[in-house]
Design an enzyme around this catalytic site. Structure first.
Site, PDB file in Angstrom:
ATOM      1  N   TRP A 188       0.854  -1.194   0.000  1.00 44.41           N
ATOM      2  CA  TRP A 188       0.000   0.000   0.000  1.00 44.41           C
ATOM      3  C   TRP A 188       0.885   1.236   0.000  1.00 44.41           C
ATOM      4  CZ3 TRP A 188      -0.438   3.922   3.784  1.00 44.41           C
ATOM      5  CH2 TRP A 188      -1.356   4.938   3.431  1.00 44.41           C
ATOM      6  N   ASP A 297     -10.304   3.463   9.798  1.00 44.20           N
ATOM      7  CA  ASP A 297      -9.611   2.466  10.624  1.00 44.20           C
ATOM      8  C   ASP A 297     -10.134   2.348  12.051  1.00 44.20           C
ATOM      9  OD1 ASP A 297      -7.421   1.741   8.650  1.00 44.20           O
ATOM     10  OD2 ASP A 297      -7.155   3.903   8.765  1.00 44.20           O
ATOM     11  N   ASP A 327      -7.151  -4.470   9.952  1.00 39.48           N
ATOM     12  CA  ASP A 327      -6.421  -3.217   9.769  1.00 39.48           C
ATOM     13  C   ASP A 327      -7.192  -2.060  10.384  1.00 39.48           C
ATOM     14  OD1 ASP A 327      -4.792  -1.170   9.042  1.00 39.48           O
ATOM     15  OD2 ASP A 327      -5.335  -1.181   6.918  1.00 39.48           O
TER      16      ASP A 327
HETATM   17  C1  RNT Z   1      -3.954   2.612   4.726  1.00 32.92           C
HETATM   18  C2  RNT Z   1      -4.012   1.171   4.414  1.00 32.92           C
HETATM   19  C3  RNT Z   1      -2.863   0.363   4.941  1.00 32.92           C
HETATM   20  C4  RNT Z   1      -2.449   0.759   6.333  1.00 32.92           C
HETATM   21  C5  RNT Z   1      -1.458  -0.185   6.975  1.00 32.92           C
HETATM   22  C6  RNT Z   1      -0.817   0.411   8.185  1.00 32.92           C
HETATM   23  O1  RNT Z   1      -5.103   3.279   4.402  1.00 32.92           O
HETATM   24  O2  RNT Z   1      -5.219   0.636   4.850  1.00 32.92           O
HETATM   25  O3  RNT Z   1      -3.175  -0.980   4.858  1.00 32.92           O
HETATM   26  O4  RNT Z   1      -3.537   0.895   7.200  1.00 32.92           O
HETATM   27  O5  RNT Z   1      -0.563  -0.612   6.054  1.00 32.92           O
HETATM   28 ZN    ZN Z   2      -5.479  -1.443   4.822  1.00 33.55          ZN
END
Ligand code: RNT
Ligand code: ZN
Length: 419
Positions: A188, A297, A327
Site C-alpha cells: 500500500w 480504521d 487493519d
Molecule cells: C492505509 C491502508 C494500509 C495501512 C497499513 C498500516 O489506508 O489501509 O493498509 O492501514 O498498512
Molecule cells: Zn489497509
C-alpha cells in the site's frame, strides 16, 4: 467450573438442535472455524509507530487518535502484548508485520532492510506457531514527506521505494520459507493529491512501471497483494493507486488484490466485490476494518457489513483463497482490547456465516420463493449463535464473553501501567 461455564454446555446442546432442524451441523461449523487463521495487524499495538524511528510522526494520510497509556515501546513489549491477545482467540492465528517493526542496533535505510532484521519475529512466530505476513512501509519517512513514493516524479525517490518494496518481498519470502506457510506481502502506498490534479495519468503510468520492477523477482514463498484506496487525509482529490488501477493490475499480473473495508465510499461494502473478483484472481487479502466519517480504521464491531463480508467468504467457499487480515488502529482504548474485540468479532461473524442454512436458502431461491428466503434470513438473526460461540471459546480454553476483559484488565495492572 464457573457458573457461566456450567451453563454453556447445555445452552450449546439446545442451540445444536435448533440449527440441526435447519439442516446445519454446528460441530462441523466449529471445526471449520477452528481452521481459519486471521492475520492480526502488529500496528494496533503501538499506534503504527514501529521501531525504526521511535517518536517519529505518522504520515501518509492515516492517523491514530487517543493517548491511552501502555503502548508497546519495544519489540519485546509488543510480542508480550500479542501473546496475551492470541490467548483470547480460539484457534491459531498469524501476524502481519510492517517493515518499520524491524529490530536493529543502528539505523538501516528502508531500501537496505534484510531478513536478519526480522529474525526475532521469526523465532517468536515459530515458537508460537504463528504464520507471518508482511508490508513494506511507504509512509512516515522523509522521502514520503510530500505524499508520493512509487509514483513520485523524481526517479531517485521512485527508485528508493522500488528497492524498499523489493526488499520487503524478499522478507516475505523468508518468512514463508522459514515458517512453512507462504507470507502475503501487501503493498500500500499513500500517493495522491489533496486537490484536483492537472494530470491524473502520469503518476499512474509511473506507478505501473515501478510495480513491474518491484514484482520482477520470482519468490516462491511469498504471495503479492496490492491495496487500493479511495482517498486519505491530504489525498482527498486523487489517489494514484485507485481500485480500477490495482484491480486491472492484479488481474493482468496474476497477483492478489487487497480489499480494505474502509477504503471505499461510505455506503459501499467490499462484501459484494468478493464473488466477482474471485472469478478473475487467484486470491484476495482482506483488511477488515470499519470506516467512520473520515476515518477508515476504527475497531471492527459486529456490524451488518462485517457479517455480509463473512457470509460472502463462506457462500463462495473462498476461505482457502482469501487471507483475512485486520487493519485498524485505536489509541483511545486499551490496545489489547482493541485487537481482541475486532478479532473476536471477525471470528464470530465467520461462525454466524458458517451456521447459515445455505442449502435451504439456496433451495428457496431456486424455487423462486423469495418470501421464504427473506423470512428465513430474518429468523436467522435471532438464532442462538452466541451459545455456539461461547461453547467454541470454552472448548478452546479461551475466556468466554466479558471474561476476556478480566484478562486484559489484569495485564493492564501488572504490565501496561508500568510503561
Ligand atoms: C492505509 C491502508 C494500509 C495501512 C497499513 C498500516 O489506508 O489501509 O493498509 O492501514 O498498512
Ligand atoms: Zn489497509
Amino acid at each position: 467450573m464457573s457458573a457461566s461455564a456450567r451453563q454453556i454446555q447445555p445452552a450449546y446442546e439446545l442451540a445444536r438442535e435448533r440449527y440441526a432442524a435447519l439442516g446445519v451441523d454446528t460441530d462441523a461449523a466449529l471445526q471449520q472455524l477452528g481452521r481459519i487463521a486471521l492475520s492480526l495487524h502488529c500496528w494496533q499495538g503501538d499506534d503504527v509507530g514501529g521501531f525504526e524511528n521511535p517518536g517519529g510522526e505518522l504520515t501518509g494520510g492515516i492517523a491514530t487518535t487517543g493517548n491511552y497509556p501502555g503502548k508497546a515501546r519495544t519489540p519485546a513489549e509488543l510480542r508480550r502484548d500479542l501473546d496475551v491477545v492470541y490467548r483470547l482467540l480460539p484457534g491459531s492465528h498469524r501476524l502481519s508485520l510492517h517493515a518499520i517493526y524491524l529490530e536493529v542496533d543502528r539505523p538501516v535505510e528502508r531500501n537496505a532492510i534484510e531478513p536478519q532484521h526480522f529474525a526475532g519475529w521469526v523465532a517468536w512466530a515459530r515458537e508460537n506457531s504463528h504464520g507471518l505476513d508482511f508490508n513494506p512501509t511507504c509512509f512516515s519517512h522523509r522521502l514520503a514527506a510530500d505524499g508520493f513514493t512509487l509514483s513520485h516524479r523524481d526517479p531517485g525517490i521512485r527508485q528508493y521505494w522500488i528497492e524498499h518494496c523489493s526488499a520487503s518481498r524478499r522478507i516475505g519470502d523468508y518468512f514463508g520459507r522459514e515458517l512453512g506457510t507462504p507470507a502475503v506481502t501487501n503493498l500500500w502506498i499513500p500517493d495522491g493529491y489533496k486537490d484536483s490534479p492537472a494530470d491524473r495519468g502520469a503518476p499512474r503510468r509511473r506507478l505501473l512501471e515501478a510495480l513491474d520492477r518491484v514484482f520482477a523477482e520470482r519468490l516462491p514463498h511469498n504471495v503479492d497483494s496490492v491495496e487500493p484506496k479511495l482517498f486519505g487525509i491530504g489525498s482527498e482529490s486523487y489517489v494514484t493507486g485507485s481500485m480500477e488501477f490495482y484491480t486491472a493490475y492484479a488481474v493482468s499480473r496474476r497477483m492478489w488484490l487487497t480489499l480494505d473495508s474502509g477504503h471505499f465510499h461510505p455506503t459501499e461494502s467490499i462484501a459484494d466485490k468478493i464473488s466477482s473478483l474471485l472469478l478473475f484472481l487467484d486470491g484476495l487479502l482482506l483488511h477488515v476494518s470499519r470506516g467512520v466519517r473520515w476515518d477508515s480504521d476504527h475497531v471492527v464491531t459486529f456490524t451488518d457489513d462485517l457479517q455480509a463480508i463473512a457470509q460472502e467468504l463462506v457462500r463462495a467457499e473462498a476461505l482457502d483463497r482469501v487471507a483475512i487480515g485486520l487493519d485498524y488502529f485505536d489509541a483511545s482504548i486499551n490496545r489489547l482490547a482493541a485487537w481482541a474485540i475486532g478479532a473476536r468479532n471477525t471470528l464470530r461473524a465467520l461462525l454466524n456465516a458458517l451456521l447459515e442454512p445455505r442449502a435451504l436458502l439456496a433451495r428457496y431461491e431456486a424455487e423462486g420463493d423469495f418470501s421464504s428466503r427473506l423470512a428465513l434470513q430474518e429468523e436467522l438473526k435471532a438464532m442462538p449463535a452466541g451459545a455456539v460461540w461461547d461453547y467454541h471459546c470454552l472448548s478452546h480454553g479461551v475466556p468466554v464473553g466479558m471474561d476476556a476483559m478480566k484478562v486484559i484488565k489484569a495485564y493492564e495492572e501488572t504490565e501496561l501501567a508500568q510503561r
